[in-house]
Design a protein around this motif. Structure first.
Motif, PDB file in Angstrom:
ATOM      1  N   MET A   1      93.177 -31.523  63.887  1.00 12.45           N
ATOM      2  CA  MET A   1      92.906 -30.992  62.402  1.00 12.45           C
ATOM      3  C   MET A   1      94.092 -31.147  61.635  1.00 12.45           C
ATOM      4  N   GLN A   5      92.771 -29.521  56.286  1.00 11.96           N
ATOM      5  CA  GLN A   5      91.540 -29.485  56.865  1.00 11.96           C
ATOM      6  C   GLN A   5      91.262 -28.129  57.363  1.00 11.96           C
ATOM      7  N   PHE A   8      90.933 -25.755  54.692  1.00 12.26           N
ATOM      8  CA  PHE A   8      89.590 -25.934  53.816  1.00 12.26           C
ATOM      9  C   PHE A   8      88.554 -25.157  54.623  1.00 12.26           C
ATOM     10  N   THR A   9      88.445 -25.644  55.954  1.00 12.63           N
ATOM     11  CA  THR A   9      87.482 -25.006  56.937  1.00 12.63           C
ATOM     12  C   THR A   9      87.628 -23.546  56.942  1.00 12.63           C
ATOM     13  N   TYR A  10      88.892 -22.907  56.999  1.00  8.22           N
ATOM     14  CA  TYR A  10      88.884 -21.555  57.187  1.00  8.22           C
ATOM     15  C   TYR A  10      88.524 -20.595  56.002  1.00  8.22           C
ATOM     16  N   ALA A  12      86.363 -22.197  53.418  1.00  6.74           N
ATOM     17  CA  ALA A  12      84.761 -22.206  53.113  1.00  6.74           C
ATOM     18  C   ALA A  12      84.032 -21.275  54.179  1.00  6.74           C
ATOM     19  N   LEU A  13      84.497 -21.084  55.530  1.00  7.30           N
ATOM     20  CA  LEU A  13      83.649 -20.502  56.336  1.00  7.30           C
ATOM     21  C   LEU A  13      84.095 -18.931  56.116  1.00  7.30           C
ATOM     22  N   SER A  14      85.180 -18.430  55.568  1.00  7.96           N
ATOM     23  CA  SER A  14      85.309 -17.168  55.507  1.00  7.96           C
ATOM     24  C   SER A  14      84.464 -16.563  53.964  1.00  7.96           C
ATOM     25  N   TRP A  16      81.649 -17.903  53.206  1.00 10.96           N
ATOM     26  CA  TRP A  16      80.473 -17.526  53.472  1.00 10.96           C
ATOM     27  C   TRP A  16      79.883 -16.419  54.485  1.00 10.96           C
ATOM     28  N   ALA A  17      81.096 -16.290  55.692  1.00  4.99           N
ATOM     29  CA  ALA A  17      81.179 -15.115  56.277  1.00  4.99           C
ATOM     30  C   ALA A  17      80.859 -13.767  55.360  1.00  4.99           C
ATOM     31  N   ALA A  20      77.498 -13.332  53.783  1.00  4.05           N
ATOM     32  CA  ALA A  20      76.586 -13.070  55.081  1.00  4.05           C
ATOM     33  C   ALA A  20      76.624 -11.473  55.426  1.00  4.05           C
ATOM     34  N   ILE A  21      77.759 -10.907  55.528  1.00  9.75           N
ATOM     35  CA  ILE A  21      78.062  -9.923  55.909  1.00  9.75           C
ATOM     36  C   ILE A  21      77.982  -8.678  55.067  1.00  9.75           C
ATOM     37  N   PHE A  22      78.512  -9.126  53.507  1.00 10.62           N
ATOM     38  CA  PHE A  22      78.327  -8.007  52.777  1.00 10.62           C
ATOM     39  C   PHE A  22      77.336  -7.373  52.486  1.00 10.62           C
TER      40      PHE A  22
END
Lengths: 273, 309
Positions: A1, A5, A8-10, A12-14, A16-17, A20-22
């Motif tokens: 990676m 990349q 971007f991955t971290y 984008a996922l953070s 949404w995380a 989702a959690i908030f």
């Protein structure tokens, strides 16, 4: 990676995380705050910690009864689903005939047809059987609802077991019943776990059938209790949030403990098909 | 002949016995009620006794009688919108997250667990929770928008007929996005590394690899996700009940087929409160036909794809 990349991955996922959690975080922290603090400090940890909401809900709402009812319904339904489902799956996997293929298709068709569409008849059936307003009205419906997915997963699993095991036992003169109990069931264990988790979530969280079948206080499940209590407490946020937390926390704890199995269980049904 | 039958029973009887409990409960509590609902849809009568045979009158009423027609077509339209939002938003996000999560990096199990967490909760609980978050005066969303100076963006999300259905659909997407994510992820992890490595050696970009290699291989999973989204959302009830009530407030703008079915055939319309079971059964039967049509199209097209491979 590459570095970009990774970045971007971290990110984008953070994001949404967080999304989702908030809401779940605000639900749980605010259930421990008095109403005023919920509005003045909506996102932080509680400064004036209180259990008032939980006390009120637990005492007024008979939550203990709701939990016990839901546990009974879930456990009995799961036990029957696993027993009936694995027996049928063993037969369907080993019995080579036109009737067994037809029966398999008949069971699998239920995967695509929601049982809810038959509710009107089920209401009449429960009246006829005199089961309305009891938790016993829920169990047969959940067992029937669980058959297609369970037979689907378990039959595929039995078919993949090495043939020699059954043949050897047969030569030794073991009956099919003994082969089922002593060979099939122990080997099926991982698939049974999948079936159990998949059905457990559906049954525990089901709201439709309790809503339709049950009115009596002593027969309510958690979902039904939550809907009635939430209606009463709509303006008392501490109590409203305590009600929701009481329903959410046990499932969240179970999920955190078993998350790997949960995810595996949910994918097993769909991806193999 | 009797000899023959006896022989067959000795051979196959045990399998019949093994199948009997599952078959009985499935027949009595699932298959028979579903089929009998179709018969009931041809009857009318008050409350629990739809005994008067009326042929197709219930269906004719649903499609032509203005009293029923408006509600029925409204619920059908809303259900299509509700489904379409899930299909597009939820499944694209799921595919996107699955693609990120299929890479090898630290913490991917952590993210996987979190993305799926909302899906384990009861729809009712998350629905109620969102009504509090979206509360126009005290809810976190409008409070935050006001705090950062976007007062005009603070809307009565669930009180506006033009916004409510989209808002509820997105709350439901929030809860369920983990589902397509894990399904796509399982599919992506099943693609052999060699193919991807070969493409990388040839200098293909990740964008190119995704659309030209991964996506075509994922097609069967895409089909499964699409059909699950279809069946689940054409049958959705809990989230509307929690966020907009059984009448699909405001002004029936969030009324779905399932809430319409519930009001008509089970709860009974206010203020009379007597269910019209025959009409309810007709709504259920129409939903059943829509679902079956979708499933058959899916089966047919996935079989065709297989033949090509």
């Amino acid at each position: 990676m590459s570095r970009t990349q990774k970045l971007f991955t971290y990110s984008a996922l953070s994001i949404w995380a967080f999304v989702a959690i908030f809401p779940i975080w605000t639900l749980i922290v605010n259930s421990f705050k008095p109403q005023k603090e919920i509005f003045s400090n909506p996102f932080g940890l509680p400064q004036n910690f209180t259990l008032e909401g939980y006390k009120a809900v637990w005492l007024k709402g008979n939550f203990g009864t709701y939990f016990l009812n839901t546990i009974y319904v879930t456990v009995i339904s799961l036990a029957l689903i696993i027993f009936f489902g694995s027996l049928a799956a063993y037969a369907l996997a080993k019995w080579n005939s036109k009737s067994s293929t037809a029966l398999y298709v008949f069971f699998i068709a239920g995967l695509m047809i929601p049982i809810r569409l038959g509710t009107i008849d089920l209401v009449r059936l429960m009246q006829f059987l005199n089961l309305q307003d009891t938790i016993w009205s829920l169990i047969p419906v959940y067992v029937a609802m669980g058959m297609p997915i369970s037979i689907f997963i378990l039959t595929a699993f039995v078919k993949n077991l090495p043939r020699e095991m059954f043949d050897a036992a047969k030569v030794d003169g073991a009956s099919e019943w003994r082969i089922y109990l002593q060979i099939v069931v122990p080997l099926l264990r991982p698939a049974i776990a999948t079936v159990a988790i998949f059905n457990m979530m559906k049954i525990w969280n089901d709201f439709w059938f309790p809503l339709v079948f049950i009115r009596a206080e002593e027969s309510r499940t958690v979902a039904l209790g939550v809907s009635l209590l939430f209606g009463q407490y709509r303006t008392d946020w501490t109590r409203a949030l305590s009600t929701l937390s009481l329903a959410a926390i046990p499932i969240l704890i179970l999920y955190i403990l078993l998350s790997r199995e949960f995810i595996k269980g949910l994918t097993a049904g769909a991806v193999k098909g | 002949m009797i000899e023959n039958f006896k022989k067959r029973f000795q051979k196959d009887g045990i399998w019949v016995l093994f199948l009997l409990p599952a078959l009985l409960i499935y027949l009595v509590f699932m298959a028979a009620p579903l089929l009998d609902s179709m018969r009931l849809s041809l009857y009318t009568g008050k409350g629990y006794t739809p005994t008067e045979f009326v042929g197709l009158q219930n269906y004719i009423d649903l499609f032509t009688n203005p009293v029923w027609r408006e509600r029925f077509l409204g619920a059908l339209k809303n259900t299509v919108i509700f489904f379409a939002i899930h299909m597009i938003v939820q499944n694209s996000l799921g595919l996107f997250f699955a693609n990120l999560l299929s890479q090898d990096f630290k913490g991917r199990n952590f993210f996987r667990t979190i993305i799926f967490a909302p899906a384990t909760l009861s729809v009712l609980v998350t629905g109620f929770l969102w009504t509090l978050i979206l509360n126009p005066h005290w809810g976190a969303i409008n409070q935050t928008l006001k705090a950062i100076g976007l007062d005009s963006w603070a809307k009565p999300w669930l009180g506006d007929e033009n916004l409510a259905l989209v808002t509820i659909s997105l709350a439901s997407v929030w809860q369920w996005v983990g589902m397509p994510t894990v399904l796509f992820l399982a599919g992506l992890l099943g693609i052999s590394d060699e193919i991807l490595e070969a493409a990388r050696v040839d200098g293909a970009s990740s964008w190119h690899i995704f659309w030209k290699i991964k996506f075509p291989l994922l097609k069967p999973v895409v089909g499964v996700v699409a059909i699950l989204t279809f069946v689940d959302n054409f049958n959705a009830f809990d989230v509307i009940y929690a966020m907009a009530g059984a009448k699909g407030e405001p002004g029936y703008s969030t009324d779905l087929l399932a809430t319409f079915f519930y009001r008509t055939g089970i709860a009974g319309e206010h203020p009379i409160g007597i269910p019209n079971m025959g009409m309810g059964a007709a709504i259920a039967t129409i939903t059943f036909v829509i679902l079956m049509t979708g499933v058959l199209i899916w089966l047919y097209s996935s079989r065709k794809n297989e033949d090509l491979v």
